[in-house]
Design a protein around this motif. Structure first.
Motif, PDB file in Angstrom:
ATOM      1  N   ARG A 110       1.091   2.392   5.654  1.00  0.00           N
ATOM      2  CA  ARG A 110      -0.220   1.973   5.139  1.00  0.00           C
ATOM      3  C   ARG A 110      -1.202   1.734   6.283  1.00  0.00           C
ATOM      4  O   ARG A 110      -2.387   2.064   6.161  1.00  0.00           O
ATOM      5  CB  ARG A 110      -0.053   0.701   4.295  1.00  0.00           C
ATOM      6  N   ILE A 111      -0.715   1.194   7.382  1.00  0.00           N
ATOM      7  CA  ILE A 111      -1.576   0.999   8.554  1.00  0.00           C
ATOM      8  C   ILE A 111      -2.083   2.352   9.043  1.00  0.00           C
ATOM      9  O   ILE A 111      -3.266   2.521   9.335  1.00  0.00           O
ATOM     10  CB  ILE A 111      -0.819   0.252   9.682  1.00  0.00           C
ATOM     11  N   PHE A 116      -6.445   6.424  10.082  1.00  0.00           N
ATOM     12  CA  PHE A 116      -6.938   7.789  10.138  1.00  0.00           C
ATOM     13  C   PHE A 116      -7.875   8.083   8.975  1.00  0.00           C
ATOM     14  O   PHE A 116      -7.625   8.938   8.136  1.00  0.00           O
ATOM     15  CB  PHE A 116      -5.762   8.774  10.210  1.00  0.00           C
ATOM     16  N   PHE A 117      -8.974   7.315   8.948  1.00  0.00           N
ATOM     17  CA  PHE A 117     -10.065   7.518   8.001  1.00  0.00           C
ATOM     18  C   PHE A 117      -9.616   7.471   6.542  1.00  0.00           C
ATOM     19  O   PHE A 117     -10.157   8.157   5.694  1.00  0.00           O
ATOM     20  CB  PHE A 117     -10.788   8.836   8.298  1.00  0.00           C
ATOM     21  N   GLY A 120      -4.609   8.934   4.345  1.00  0.00           N
ATOM     22  CA  GLY A 120      -3.336   8.685   3.681  1.00  0.00           C
ATOM     23  C   GLY A 120      -3.482   8.210   2.254  1.00  0.00           C
ATOM     24  O   GLY A 120      -2.603   8.431   1.417  1.00  0.00           O
ATOM     25  N   PHE A 121      -4.607   7.567   1.942  1.00  0.00           N
ATOM     26  CA  PHE A 121      -4.863   7.134   0.571  1.00  0.00           C
ATOM     27  C   PHE A 121      -5.307   8.323  -0.286  1.00  0.00           C
ATOM     28  O   PHE A 121      -4.956   8.426  -1.453  1.00  0.00           O
ATOM     29  CB  PHE A 121      -5.947   6.051   0.533  1.00  0.00           C
ATOM     30  N   LEU A 122      -6.078   9.213   0.314  1.00  0.00           N
ATOM     31  CA  LEU A 122      -6.586  10.376  -0.417  1.00  0.00           C
ATOM     32  C   LEU A 122      -5.470  11.304  -0.879  1.00  0.00           C
ATOM     33  O   LEU A 122      -5.610  11.982  -1.894  1.00  0.00           O
ATOM     34  CB  LEU A 122      -7.579  11.149   0.454  1.00  0.00           C
TER      35      LEU A 122
END
Length: 145
Positions: A110-111, A116-117, A120-122
């Motif tokens: 999660r970090i 990185f903008f 990782g969530f996208l």
């Protein structure tokens, strides 16, 4: 909490975003309380504030986030934000409680997702399990509670 694995439904990205905001506000408040005097001392100087954030606050903030997310996901199956949003984290393989190692790997992932903008969530918008980068790393799913 649902006990029957056939009733599991993936959490919506909206509820996950809501949980994220609550968790981030909570962690930010904790950091502000811990470093209040330092923050207050440089509050009038933006350059000094940026320097403080890069040098003194960055590592404690990352460490607190890792500890917070690791503990709550491992122990409760959800962070405070996820509890409020009525969602929880489960193991993607056996649909049960997340192990300490998976929870730790997920929190570290999660970090990186944030660093990185938020890429990782996208990732969660483009796969069937709505798995973010940190869900993939931790081998977890986020479902409705």
């Amino acid at each position: 909490m649902q006990n029957n694995s056939t009733d599991l439904q993936l959490a919506s990205m909206r509820s996950r975003a809501f949980a994220y905001v609550i968790d981030d506000l909570l962690v930010t408040l904790i950091i502000m309380m811990i470093f209040w005097e330092s923050i207050l001392a440089v509050s009038q100087d933006m350059d000094a504030m940026m320097y403080l954030m890069k040098t003194e606050l960055a590592l404690p903030l990352i460490m607190l986030k890792v500890i917070y997310h690791t503990f709550f996901v491992w122990y409760y199956g959800a962070t405070v934000g996820k509890i409020v949003a009525k969602i929880r984290v489960i193991d993607a393989n056996h649909w049960g409680r997340v192990s300490m190692l998976s929870s730790f790997l997920r929190s570290v992932g999660r970090i990186f997702s944030e660093m990185f903008f938020y890429f990782g969530f996208l990732v969660g918008f483009f796969n069937d399990g709505r798995k973010t980068f940190h869900d993939i790393v931790g081998k977890t799913l986020v479902v409705n509670a």
